[in-house]
Motif scaffolding. Sequence first.
Motif, PDB file in Angstrom:
ATOM      1  N   SER B 194      38.106  40.857  35.749  1.00 26.87           N
ATOM      2  CA  SER B 194      36.942  41.164  36.588  1.00 26.87           C
ATOM      3  C   SER B 194      36.022  42.158  35.891  1.00 26.87           C
ATOM      4  N   PRO B 393      34.198  35.086  36.715  1.00 23.86           N
ATOM      5  CA  PRO B 393      34.665  35.714  37.965  1.00 23.86           C
ATOM      6  C   PRO B 393      35.548  34.725  38.716  1.00 23.86           C
ATOM      7  N   PRO B 395      38.310  34.176  42.262  1.00 24.42           N
ATOM      8  CA  PRO B 395      38.843  34.753  43.504  1.00 24.42           C
ATOM      9  C   PRO B 395      40.077  35.592  43.184  1.00 24.42           C
ATOM     10  N   PHE B 411      32.324  41.142  43.927  1.00 25.12           N
ATOM     11  CA  PHE B 411      31.910  39.861  43.360  1.00 25.12           C
ATOM     12  C   PHE B 411      31.462  38.855  44.416  1.00 25.12           C
ATOM     13  N   GLN B 412      32.329  38.715  45.374  1.00 23.45           N
ATOM     14  CA  GLN B 412      32.205  37.528  46.207  1.00 23.45           C
ATOM     15  C   GLN B 412      31.057  37.646  47.191  1.00 23.45           C
ATOM     16  N   ASN B 432      36.036  28.605  40.555  1.00 19.57           N
ATOM     17  CA  ASN B 432      35.520  29.889  41.007  1.00 19.57           C
ATOM     18  C   ASN B 432      34.762  29.805  42.332  1.00 19.57           C
ATOM     19  N   TYR B 441      31.689  32.487  43.465  1.00 22.05           N
ATOM     20  CA  TYR B 441      31.866  33.501  42.437  1.00 22.05           C
ATOM     21  C   TYR B 441      30.945  33.274  41.235  1.00 22.05           C
TER      22      TYR B 441
END
Lengths: 541, 541
Positions: B194, B393, B395, B411-412, B432, B441
């Motif tokens: 990440s 990126p 999950p 991120f999400q 992603n 993502y």
Amino acid sequence: MVLRMIARGGNIDKYPAKAHARRVAQNLHESKGIIVVSAAQLVPWPNSDMPAPFRQDRYFYYLTGCNEPGCRVTYELETDILTLWLPAIDKSRVIWTGRGSTVEEALAKYDIDEGRYLPAHTSTLPLQEGTDVILSSLKGELEQNWPHSVFHIIANAAKLDLLFSSTPDDVVLASGIRSSKGTKARQLQWAIDSCRVIKDEHEINLIRQANRISARAHEAVLKHIHHLSNEAEAEAEYMRVCIAHHAKEQAYNPIFGSGVNAAELHYVNNDQDFSHRQMIVIDAGCEVHCYASDVTRTLPLNRSNPGHWPSKEAEQIYNLVAKVQEACIAQMIPGNSFYRVAWLATEMTMAGLLELGILKGDKDEVRKAGTWRGFFPHGLGHHVGLEVHDVPPRPPPKDSKDIVAGDGQPFQEPLPPTWRALDWYNTPQPHNIDPETMKDYTILRPGMIITIEPGVYFNSFLLENFFLNDPAQRQFIDQDVLKRFMPVGGVRIEDDMLITKDGHENLTLAPKGEAMLECIRRGAEEGRRAGRDQVSREARP
Amino acid sequence: MVLRMIARGGNIDKYPAKAHARRVAQNLHESKGIIVVSAAQLVPWPNSDMPAPFRQDRYFYYLTGCNEPGCRVTYELETDILTLWLPAIDKSRVIWTGRGSTVEEALAKYDIDEGRYLPAHTSTLPLQEGTDVILSSLKGELEQNWPHSVFHIIANAAKLDLLFSSTPDDVVLASGIRSSKGTKARQLQWAIDSCRVIKDEHEINLIRQANRISARAHEAVLKHIHHLSNEAEAEAEYMRVCIAHHAKEQAYNPIFGSGVNAAELHYVNNDQDFSHRQMIVIDAGCEVHCYASDVTRTLPLNRSNPGHWPSKEAEQIYNLVAKVQEACIAQMIPGNSFYRVAWLATEMTMAGLLELGILKGDKDEVRKAGTWRGFFPHGLGHHVGLEVHDVPPRPPPKDSKDIVAGDGQPFQEPLPPTWRALDWYNTPQPHNIDPETMKDYTILRPGMIITIEPGVYFNSFLLENFFLNDPAQRQFIDQDVLKRFMPVGGVRIEDDMLITKDGHENLTLAPKGEAMLECIRRGAEEGRRAGRDQVSREARP
């Protein structure tokens, strides 16, 4: 693709895989059983999706001439059938990476009796994890074809793991009921090694061709050295020629060591400026079809006067090493012992260092102390073949029967009594003298290819940590004289010698000595005319 | 060595290892524990004494900036101490391969709090075999420094194997009593990934520098292409420039695919004659300090008229791909979803193929059938960083807490409803998109570096095996028109886009389009004046 590259005024023969298999079989003294060897796999780097470089397993190549990943080869001793097992073609991957050979293509390209596909999933499974699966899938095939031989192994779970693994022990002889990993694998490996020591005409031609391309690449560096100013630029020129001649694969990491770096034997950073350094050692040789060349040249870095020695000391050390090399080459004749040649190199190097005043004192005492090893700390040479350090003749494993070399002659001859006191030239106990019988496995034979690579180095780390700090050694070194020679860095000259029936052939064609200096001078002259200096400055980072 | 190469008008900062470690720690939500990551080892090829190429483990590099083999790094969460463990120096090997950094040198070079030597024998032991030994030797050190955290793991034999192994799972968080391989290792790997997604200034500069050298190398090929006649010669020129600029390491195997080979996406043989082929796809990018560049250019091979399109079809396909690339690049702005950009590429490519008459029929039906995938069978792009296909990126693992990126932002974001029906552009279910929350993502964020590489290919294997043999697909392909376009082979154009606060910066500097053609023409003109044709013929094998 590069088949045309090994043409020498005639049709190209296939790599003689079948002859190799038969020769190996002859060495096994087994009437039944199957030799099984795995090719290397194409695998990603750890923690990455990028493929790690592929390098074919040399035992597999010796029995197939096939440079494709994921294959297997089997050779049945009883029926003399050599089979290449090819990865199944995965249509969904063809758009990405093309495909391996089809069975039809393999039969056309390789010297095999039959080609078959491995079960579909073996091509993508990592070998170690997939071993059981591969074998289960292969079992039907194997049973059908060789009911007497392999089945026992397959039924024995403990041995499954060994059959297609890729560790040094993976050369496994799967031979009926008596098969077991240790003995048989060692015996097979040794049988192949013994064959590999003597090169056949096809192998010699591949090494010849590798040397030809390496020579071109070394020459290109000579021609350009006058306007280069960094080790990386010299390597770039060398690699340009190798790649353009379809010889991207190098037999070893190229060494471009200028000044002090010349004295680091396996230096590979190749990133320093020449600055005012005197010399550069270039040890670089490409591969052709998995066969190595091994070439070292030492050049003067004399920008103000290209192709001339930068100092009297540089010239003296170069001439000493050249003289040693010449004398050793003359000794490369069938029947001679390589130990004798190595001894000669040692004696001459020691004498030369005494004459130059770097070493001092009584010759016999210097020899006994081994002080010369501070300046010549490596061996004189090694075999060249599928490996740049190719397999040497070795005493047979304890439980083996008598074994013959590729030319059908026994290897071992008793070491002459005069050569038994090996310690007088201070080498470690050699691994190719049988300690019990004192038989000498270094006797030169036609078909052997061995480097001759004497050298003299001025490595301050080596000298300070192992010689100058030790009164027993220091007494034989004249530090005032040494100081003058330190800037020379190091000199090594290396050629690949083929032992022939009548003597030898030097396979290495890169210019050395006066021809090398002349080549540098010619390059500088051409460069001046073409304004090449300007091009070089433009290309700098 | 090459530090000066990353200079941009100022002092060179160290690689920000400590900042990386802290950012990773922030993502872990753990107050105690030690992160332990192993460097890659230098090992020989199987069955050989030659070293296999060394490639540093990217997780280790991210936490150290150290490209030396055999090291370890530890970062203690509680005390914020980053320690680099160096292989002990084996004096007897220095003459052969030099040595790694001393502790003093490491402290000067790397952004670490302390340097220590590993026990002497760890440097030469293969990692997997030596794990127990390393840990036993390290135990004293570790106990002394972190009594609360690591000892439990060391006392637990079942977990010893995990601590310093080099499999994809080897990124292990050794965190006190609760440490266990599965969860913690995944959590740590994901925490690092990440962070890696968002590049800091130092990382961006390394990728910038890699692109600068790659551009030089591509330009050199453009300038020489008029007198080259084989893929290998073009690769040789490219590699010459990279090596001379100290960028021998390539981020991936260079692709020099002329004619039909242009349509094999990961073609690497690079050994065929240009003959009368129309185009060559060159996909090649070097690394600088482990950071990748990824550059693709497609050139006309038009010996009789260098720098001009060899056919109307070649020009049309090039212009289509160029137009798609330009439009996609314009969409590379913060907050946009990469899915939207990929969708645009698909739509435009499909429209272009319909316009050229290669595809035929109703646009919606063609889209639904996915027939365009016969000509654009790969994704639009990927992240670039320590890997050429850098970590995207993703999950978080199921059992993780909320995690933030390198810039401290989550991120999400929920995938907009309109983007949820992803199958309408026929990509496989993306990895992603969180399948449960449908969070996207792929939202673009400043500091991301992502390639934009549309392409159009004419791969007969792909078309014949998956499209022309299927009536549901064949109906949308005009085979008469297709026949005219087959000789184009393929076109791909690829740049590395940095997402900035306000939009983007194209890090790739190699000429494309009209500037590329002009560069070829200029090279041909200079070549004519310098008689370069002659040089080329001389250099042929």
